[in-house]
Design an enzyme around this catalytic site. Structure first.
Site, short mmCIF file in Angstrom:
data_model
loop_
_atom_site.label_atom_id
_atom_site.label_comp_id
_atom_site.label_asym_id
_atom_site.label_seq_id
_atom_site.Cartn_x
_atom_site.Cartn_y
_atom_site.Cartn_z
CB SER A 140 4.91 3.36 -2.43
OG SER A 140 4.11 2.34 -1.87
CE1 TYR A 165 6.49 -0.07 -6.17
CE2 TYR A 165 5.46 -0.28 -4.00
CZ TYR A 165 5.56 0.36 -5.24
OH TYR A 165 4.74 1.43 -5.53
#
Length: 352
Positions: A140, A165
């Site tokens: 990501s 995350y």
């Protein structure tokens, strides 16, 4: 099971495992692979992080195509994943299964540990023991954390994540490199930048904005709209993923341990950004969405949220260099396609 890179390149019809295949990117990727003649096996937990009915609809759309199969499986279930890899042999694996969302990681950190760390470890073990030809995994843009130098390059240091995350995705990159080094498992990590489009995730801003605007409600605009994002259309993302899957990572012949680049290795390991490379101001994005919907947004200006970043921009030069590809769909094209899909899927013609 493939014994060598040469074997991989001789395969014209691959058997591909997509974890998280009922998700936004996974389902779109499955369609492309099936359409070109590959066999695709999808696993997904179908959890309720967002509406399960949308995930089921994606799967129903895939189920009518030959070569598709699905089973409900949690990648954090070690025994189930071990059995999956022992029962079925895959040429390539695309790991998209993960607990998504920066903000949700502040509320439920355990979900990220289970899916993104334990689960990914199970996938690595499955790939290792069954000698998968190529493991591609979703990272990501969030791994760039508090970095402010733009555009983000795969060779930037990324040691200051600001959400669990993001930290879990950075951990995935480190775990994959270890398996590439120890077991010569070809691994490629893809850092996705704000993916949007038809069949998208309802927890993302473009989806939430559309839903709220059609209901005549205010939309929350964080940091008072002073945000920049590298919005990347789903078709562009899938095209990039397809090209990467077909070209397993190889050791970098010029890699130096005296000056090691984060994006490559003397192991079969690579990292790539997949972004549009053309940053857009959030308020401009909202203007385009207003045009697509024919509705003026009622914006509620709010402060910055914990775990969020002010700007993201992808340096896509490595993707262009190694795969001859650069995403190019504009937000004007992409948002109009999304709105058309949204109205059709939810049966919404005007403001409701």
């Amino acid at each position: 099971m493939l014994e060598s890179l040469a074997d991989f390149r001789q395969v014209t019809e691959m058997k591909v495992l997509i974890t998280g295949g009922a998700g936004f990117i996974g389902a779109a990727l499955a369609h492309r692979l099936l359409d070109r003649g590959d066999t695709v096996h999808v696993i997904d937990t179908l959890n309720n992080y967002y509406e399960v009915s949308l995930k089921e609809a994606r799967l129903a759309d895939l189920a009518i195509k030959p070569g598709f199969s699905f089973e409900k499986t949690d990648i954090s279930d070690r025994a189930a994943i071990k059995k999956l890899f022992e029962t079925l042999q895959f040429d390539a694996v695309m790991n998209l299964a993960a607990q998504a969302g920066v903000r949700y990681s502040l509320e439920n950190p355990a979900a990220y540990v289970d899916a993104n760390l334990v689960g990914f470890g199970n996938i690595l073990e499955g790939c290792r023991h069954s000698k998968v030809g190529h493991l591609v995994f979703a990272s990501s843009s969030s791994v760039y954390g508090s970095n402010t130098k733009l555009p983000y390059s795969e060779n930037d240091a990324v040691d200051h994540q600001i959400s669990l995350y993001a930290a879990s995705k950075k951990a995935n990159e480190l775990m994959a490199h270890t398996y590439a080094h120890l077991y010569r498992l070809p691994c490629t990590g893809l850092r996705f930048f704000t993916v949007y489009g038809p069949w998208g995730r309802p927890d993302m801003a473009f989806f939430k904005f559309t839903k709220a605007m059609l209901k005549g409600k205010k939309i929350p605009v964080f940091n008072h709209g002073k945000m920049i994002r590298d919005f990347t259309y789903i078709d562009d993302v899938v095209e990039g993923v397809i090209r990467v899957i077909d070209k397993p990572a190889e050791p970098d012949p010029v890699f130096s341990h005296d000056d090691p680049l984060p994006s490559s290795s003397d192991a079969p390991y690579r990292l790539y950004n997949i972004g549009n490379g053309r940053p857009v101001k959030l308020l401009r994005y909202i203007e385009v969405l207003e045009d697509a919907l024919g509705i003026k947004a009622d914006m509620e200006m709010l402060p910055m949220q914990d775990g969020d970043v002010k700007a993201t921009t992808a340096d896509t030069s490595a993707l262009e260099r190694d795969f001859g590809y650069r995403p190019g769909i504009t937000i004007e094209e992409g948002l109009h396609e999304f709105v058309s899909w949204y109205r059709a899927y939810y049966g919404v013609n005007g403001v409701v």
